[in-house]
Design a protein around this motif. Structure first.
Motif, mmCIF file in Angstrom:
data_model
loop_
_atom_site.group_PDB
_atom_site.id
_atom_site.type_symbol
_atom_site.label_atom_id
_atom_site.label_comp_id
_atom_site.label_asym_id
_atom_site.label_seq_id
_atom_site.Cartn_x
_atom_site.Cartn_y
_atom_site.Cartn_z
ATOM 1 N N ASN A 16 -22.468 36.949 6.355
ATOM 2 C CA ASN A 16 -21.942 37.099 5.371
ATOM 3 C C ASN A 16 -23.122 36.070 4.213
ATOM 4 O O ASN A 16 -23.797 35.204 4.933
ATOM 5 C CB ASN A 16 -20.545 36.060 5.327
ATOM 6 N N ARG A 114 -12.816 39.698 10.215
ATOM 7 C CA ARG A 114 -12.862 38.131 9.507
ATOM 8 C C ARG A 114 -14.283 37.913 9.375
ATOM 9 O O ARG A 114 -15.426 38.435 9.554
ATOM 10 C CB ARG A 114 -12.305 37.448 11.126
ATOM 11 N N ASP A 115 -14.776 37.451 8.435
ATOM 12 C CA ASP A 115 -15.851 36.429 7.686
ATOM 13 C C ASP A 115 -16.296 37.406 7.212
ATOM 14 O O ASP A 115 -17.712 37.247 7.473
ATOM 15 C CB ASP A 115 -16.564 35.827 8.545
ATOM 16 N N GLN A 119 -16.421 35.326 0.193
ATOM 17 C CA GLN A 119 -15.046 34.744 -0.030
ATOM 18 C C GLN A 119 -14.112 36.612 -0.428
ATOM 19 O O GLN A 119 -14.471 37.404 0.117
ATOM 20 C CB GLN A 119 -14.834 34.534 -2.209
ATOM 21 N N LYS A 120 -13.044 36.684 -0.636
ATOM 22 C CA LYS A 120 -11.833 37.305 -1.315
ATOM 23 C C LYS A 120 -12.765 38.126 -1.928
ATOM 24 O O LYS A 120 -13.274 37.835 -3.400
ATOM 25 C CB LYS A 120 -10.803 36.937 -1.676
ATOM 26 N N PRO A 121 -12.500 39.585 -1.706
ATOM 27 C CA PRO A 121 -13.580 40.590 -2.813
ATOM 28 C C PRO A 121 -13.227 40.614 -4.128
ATOM 29 O O PRO A 121 -13.803 41.384 -5.302
ATOM 30 C CB PRO A 121 -13.473 42.115 -1.946
ATOM 31 N N THR A 122 -11.767 40.469 -4.396
ATOM 32 C CA THR A 122 -11.458 40.372 -5.027
ATOM 33 C C THR A 122 -10.693 39.183 -5.962
ATOM 34 O O THR A 122 -10.602 39.465 -7.595
ATOM 35 C CB THR A 122 -9.477 41.054 -5.848
ATOM 36 N N ILE A 123 -11.340 38.131 -5.757
ATOM 37 C CA ILE A 123 -11.255 37.185 -6.769
ATOM 38 C C ILE A 123 -12.103 36.674 -7.482
ATOM 39 O O ILE A 123 -12.507 37.803 -8.342
ATOM 40 C CB ILE A 123 -12.512 35.811 -5.469
ATOM 41 N N SER A 128 -14.497 31.674 -8.919
ATOM 42 C CA SER A 128 -15.679 32.338 -7.949
ATOM 43 C C SER A 128 -16.266 31.124 -7.080
ATOM 44 O O SER A 128 -16.253 30.941 -6.156
ATOM 45 C CB SER A 128 -16.697 33.419 -8.554
ATOM 46 N N ASN A 131 -15.190 27.361 -2.829
ATOM 47 C CA ASN A 131 -15.586 27.691 -1.676
ATOM 48 C C ASN A 131 -16.205 27.009 -0.806
ATOM 49 O O ASN A 131 -16.972 26.368 -0.720
ATOM 50 C CB ASN A 131 -16.932 28.734 -2.115
#
Length: 357
Positions: A16, A114-115, A119-123, A128, A131
């Motif tokens: 990622n 996992r990973d 970060q969470k895609p909906t952040i 943002s 992290n």
């Protein structure tokens, strides 16, 4: 009782944006049957073989009578096409209340990504920058993630009457730097539009940098600078300075109004203008009506005697942009129709509303 256990299957070649390998978690909260060897491991891994159909007493002719333990024993090299054998067995001790009939029992395990993302895609942008360790709480005032302007950029010059050859110098203004320091980029604008030129290869490029030297094209215009504050891992922010008015620039010679013919009819101007932010060009729509005739000719718009826009009627209507106003407020502009041989001229005053940037 066995404790909750989980296993991680990862791909070291797929990472990622944080550089962590993407993987799946195999989460299994079932009980191993330690009285039967094949059912003791929570999970086993083997290479894929088409004949490996059953965990015990395999009936396939390619792997006759073999079990998971046999498959594992045969795979002595690194697995190239792995298969996970997940134990979902359980113990059940009958009680009188189980009859009749016996209630249904479910066994399950979970495969959890996992990973895959840093970060969470909906952040939201406001969080943002959170992290990993952040060194303090995030909030919208003292420690925001987003580059936040607290005092507008400025444009200064060493003369009160800037003209061709005058150097304008920009400062970034003030930005909230409680969490980080920002890198600043500058882009210059003329009457709300980016100032551009052609480079040696013929490509159009914007006027950038902390300084800008006025050219003949800037005479009679309002010059501003937009500053973008940015840093890797943080959402950027942009703020624009107040305008510097550049004097000069010859007004176009007014076109002579046509002489009306005998019997020319009167006209009536209807006009409206859009609300815009300071530094943006407002749009004005003008319609001229006359009895029995479709008016033709030119419409001009002036502010304090200065031409700020013009256009020619088509089917009695014209829509065009005016020169940008640099400050918030209400501006009275005169909309004038010059007339034609068959239609007399007329005018109307309207208000252009300019909002804060």
């Amino acid at each position: 009782m066995d404790e909750l256990s989980w296993f991680r299957v990862l791909n070291p070649n797929s990472k990622n944006p944080d550089g962590h390998a993407r993987s799946y978690e195999i989460v299994n909260q079932n009980y191993a049957n330690k009285t039967i060897a094949e059912f003791t491991p929570h999970i086993s891994f083997t290479n894929y073989r088409a004949c490996q159909e059953y965990a015990t007493a395999n009936l396939n002719a390619g792997c006759p009578g073999k079990s998971v333990l046999d498959y594992v024993e045969e795979d002595t090299l690194e697995l190239t096409d792995p298969v996970a054998w997940v134990n979902v067995g359980f113990h059940h001790t009958d009680k009188d209340e189980d009859q009749s009939p016996m209630p249904i029992h479910w066994q399950k395990f979970q495969i959890v990504p996992r990973d895959f993302f840093a970060q969470k895609p909906t952040i939201t942008e406001a969080r943002s920058c959170v992290n990993g360790p952040t060194g303090g709480a995030v909030n919208s005032t003292t420690r925001p993630c987003i580059a936040t302007n607290t005092e507008l950029p400025t444009v200064s010059t060493d003369t009160e009457d800037p003209t061709t050859g005058t150097t304008l110098t920009a400062t970034p203004g003030a930005w909230n730097e409680a969490r980080t320091t920002w890198n600043y980029q500058y882009l210059w604008f003329r009457d709300g539009e980016p100032i551009t030129s052609l480079d040696e290869e013929g490509n159009e490029v914007g006027a950038t940098g902390e300084t800008y030297v006025l050219t003949a094209a800037d005479l009679g215009s309002d010059i501003t600078v937009k500053v973008t504050a940015s840093r890797t891992g943080y959402p950027s922010g942009t703020a624009e300075s107040e305008a510097v008015a550049v004097s000069g620039g010859a007004e176009p010679e007014p076109e002579p109004e046509p002489e009306p013919e005998p019997g020319a009819v009167t006209s009536k101007v209807k006009a409206s203008a859009t609300k815009v932010k300071a530094g943006k060009k407002p749009t004005v729509t003008v319609t001229v009506n006359a009895t029995g005739v479709t008016p033709t000719g030119k419409v001009t718009v002036t502010h304090k005697g200065k031409l700020v826009g013009s256009g020619k009627l088509k089917n009695g209507t014209v829509k065009f942009k005016l020169k940008a106003f640099s400050k918030k407020g209400k501006y009275q502009v005169a909309v004038s129709y010059g007339g034609s041989g068959k239609v007399l001229g007329s005018s109307k005053t309207i208000t252009v509303k300019v909002k804060k940037k």
